[in-house]
Structures are given as structure tokens and as C-alpha cells.
Scaffold this motif. Structure first.
Motif, PDB file in Angstrom:
ATOM      1  N   ILE A 190       2.216 -18.543  57.146  1.00  0.00           N
ATOM      2  CA  ILE A 190       3.569 -18.996  57.501  1.00  0.00           C
ATOM      3  C   ILE A 190       4.597 -17.987  57.002  1.00  0.00           C
ATOM      4  CG2 ILE A 190       5.324 -20.774  57.079  1.00  0.00           C
ATOM      5  CD1 ILE A 190       3.157 -21.695  59.039  1.00  0.00           C
ATOM      6  N   ASP A 191       4.439 -17.554  55.741  1.00  0.00           N
ATOM      7  CA  ASP A 191       5.362 -16.560  55.177  1.00  0.00           C
ATOM      8  C   ASP A 191       5.369 -15.274  56.007  1.00  0.00           C
ATOM      9  OD1 ASP A 191       6.083 -18.245  53.122  1.00  0.00           O
ATOM     10  OD2 ASP A 191       4.724 -17.315  51.648  1.00  0.00           O
ATOM     11  N   ASP A 192       4.183 -14.915  56.535  1.00  0.00           N
ATOM     12  CA  ASP A 192       4.045 -13.681  57.312  1.00  0.00           C
ATOM     13  C   ASP A 192       4.344 -13.872  58.800  1.00  0.00           C
ATOM     14  OD1 ASP A 192       3.280 -12.488  54.944  1.00  0.00           O
ATOM     15  OD2 ASP A 192       1.138 -12.441  55.439  1.00  0.00           O
ATOM     16  N   ASP A 193       4.852 -15.066  59.157  1.00  0.00           N
ATOM     17  CA  ASP A 193       5.196 -15.363  60.551  1.00  0.00           C
ATOM     18  C   ASP A 193       4.030 -15.157  61.519  1.00  0.00           C
ATOM     19  OD1 ASP A 193       7.900 -16.070  60.046  1.00  0.00           O
ATOM     20  OD2 ASP A 193       8.415 -13.942  59.913  1.00  0.00           O
ATOM     21  N   GLN A 194       2.861 -15.630  61.120  1.00  0.00           N
ATOM     22  CA  GLN A 194       1.683 -15.528  61.986  1.00  0.00           C
ATOM     23  C   GLN A 194       1.832 -16.431  63.199  1.00  0.00           C
ATOM     24  OE1 GLN A 194      -1.242 -13.614  61.530  1.00  0.00           O
ATOM     25  NE2 GLN A 194      -0.074 -12.569  59.926  1.00  0.00           N
ATOM     26  N   TYR A 195       1.064 -16.145  64.216  1.00  0.00           N
ATOM     27  CA  TYR A 195       1.081 -16.895  65.471  1.00  0.00           C
ATOM     28  C   TYR A 195       0.695 -18.351  65.219  1.00  0.00           C
ATOM     29  CZ  TYR A 195      -0.027 -17.915  70.387  1.00  0.00           C
ATOM     30  OH  TYR A 195      -0.079 -18.450  71.644  1.00  0.00           O
ATOM     31  N   CYS A 196       1.442 -19.274  65.822  1.00  0.00           N
ATOM     32  CA  CYS A 196       1.280 -20.722  65.610  1.00  0.00           C
ATOM     33  C   CYS A 196      -0.168 -21.183  65.779  1.00  0.00           C
ATOM     34  CB  CYS A 196       2.112 -21.525  66.600  1.00  0.00           C
ATOM     35  SG  CYS A 196       3.795 -20.988  66.814  1.00  0.00           S
ATOM     36  N   ILE A 197      -0.800 -20.750  66.862  1.00  0.00           N
ATOM     37  CA  ILE A 197      -2.158 -21.205  67.147  1.00  0.00           C
ATOM     38  C   ILE A 197      -3.127 -20.733  66.075  1.00  0.00           C
ATOM     39  CG2 ILE A 197      -4.066 -21.071  68.821  1.00  0.00           C
ATOM     40  CD1 ILE A 197      -1.663 -22.874  69.648  1.00  0.00           C
ATOM     41  N   ASP A 198      -2.925 -19.547  65.555  1.00  0.00           N
ATOM     42  CA  ASP A 198      -3.789 -19.050  64.479  1.00  0.00           C
ATOM     43  C   ASP A 198      -3.634 -19.904  63.223  1.00  0.00           C
ATOM     44  OD1 ASP A 198      -4.657 -17.045  66.170  1.00  0.00           O
ATOM     45  OD2 ASP A 198      -3.276 -15.532  65.342  1.00  0.00           O
ATOM     46  N   VAL A 199      -2.407 -20.277  62.923  1.00  0.00           N
ATOM     47  CA  VAL A 199      -2.150 -21.141  61.760  1.00  0.00           C
ATOM     48  C   VAL A 199      -2.800 -22.508  61.983  1.00  0.00           C
ATOM     49  CG1 VAL A 199      -0.391 -22.253  60.326  1.00  0.00           C
ATOM     50  CG2 VAL A 199      -0.008 -19.932  61.190  1.00  0.00           C
ATOM     51  N   LEU A 200      -2.608 -23.067  63.169  1.00  0.00           N
ATOM     52  CA  LEU A 200      -3.183 -24.378  63.478  1.00  0.00           C
ATOM     53  C   LEU A 200      -4.708 -24.353  63.414  1.00  0.00           C
ATOM     54  CD1 LEU A 200      -0.822 -25.411  66.377  1.00  0.00           C
ATOM     55  CD2 LEU A 200      -0.982 -26.495  64.129  1.00  0.00           C
ATOM     56  N   THR A 201      -5.305 -23.268  63.863  1.00  0.00           N
ATOM     57  CA  THR A 201      -6.766 -23.132  63.791  1.00  0.00           C
ATOM     58  C   THR A 201      -7.225 -23.185  62.345  1.00  0.00           C
ATOM     59  OG1 THR A 201      -6.814 -21.848  65.827  1.00  0.00           O
ATOM     60  CG2 THR A 201      -8.716 -21.633  64.360  1.00  0.00           C
ATOM     61  N   GLN A 202      -6.531 -22.485  61.481  1.00  0.00           N
ATOM     62  CA  GLN A 202      -6.896 -22.484  60.067  1.00  0.00           C
ATOM     63  C   GLN A 202      -6.633 -23.845  59.427  1.00  0.00           C
ATOM     64  OE1 GLN A 202      -8.621 -20.116  58.388  1.00  0.00           O
ATOM     65  NE2 GLN A 202      -8.785 -19.341  60.462  1.00  0.00           N
TER      66      GLN A 202
END
Length: 93
Positions: free
Chosen positions: A29-41
Motif C-alpha cells: 500500500i505504501d508503495d502504491d502497488q496495483y490493487c489486484i496484487d494487494v487483494l491477491t496477497q
């Protein structure tokens, strides 16, 4: 002694790994990663916790509940209720 005592280190290690996963999520989140990648994790984290919970439940049934059942009486009834309630909480989560 708790039923998980002999596997305590393994459980602690798994929980530390999960803790690292959650810290990794915050970093994503801090690194502004892609939403879907965050949700997958995020989806992987509850599965890891559930695995720990199921292992602990198995240990509880094999050790604590079995011991109480061997002793019998009201303590055994209470352990069965306790296990049943814990299973219900896990199923609802």
C-alpha cells in the motif's frame, strides 16, 4: 501443558511468517502497488491463519479433549462444548 506444546515453535514460526505477510501488505500500500496484487496477497493471509487454526484445533481435539473425555464427567462435557463453540467460530469466520 497444552496440546500444541510439542509443536509450539512451528506454530510460532508460521505466525511470524503471517505477520511478515501483513507487513508486506502495508508496504504494498505504501508503495502504491496495483490493487489486484494487494487483494491477491490479502486473500492468502486468511488461508494461512486458517491453516494455523485448524492445526491448533486438531491438537486440541487429540490432546485436551481426549484427556477430558478419558476423565469423564462435567469437565468432559465442558471441553466438548468449548471445542464445538471454537469450531462454530472458525466456520463463521
Amino acid at each position: 501443558m497444552h496440546g500444541y506444546a510439542q509443536d509450539k515453535d512451528a506454530y510460532a514460526k508460521r505466525l511470524r511468517r503471517i505477520e511478515g505477510q501483513v507487513r508486506g501488505l502495508a508496504k504494498m500500500i505504501d508503495d502504491d502497488q496495483y490493487c489486484i496484487d494487494v487483494l491477491t496477497q490479502i486473500g492468502a493471509t486468511p488461508k494461512a491463519l486458517q491453516s494455523v487454526a485448524l492445526g491448533l484445533m486438531d491438537e486440541h481435539l487429540k490432546h485436551c479433549l481426549a484427556e477430558a473425555m478419558a476423565e469423564g464427567g462435567e469437565a468432559a462435557d465442558e471441553k466438548v462444548r468449548e471445542a464445538s463453540d471454537a469450531i462454530a467460530r472458525l466456520v463463521r469466520s
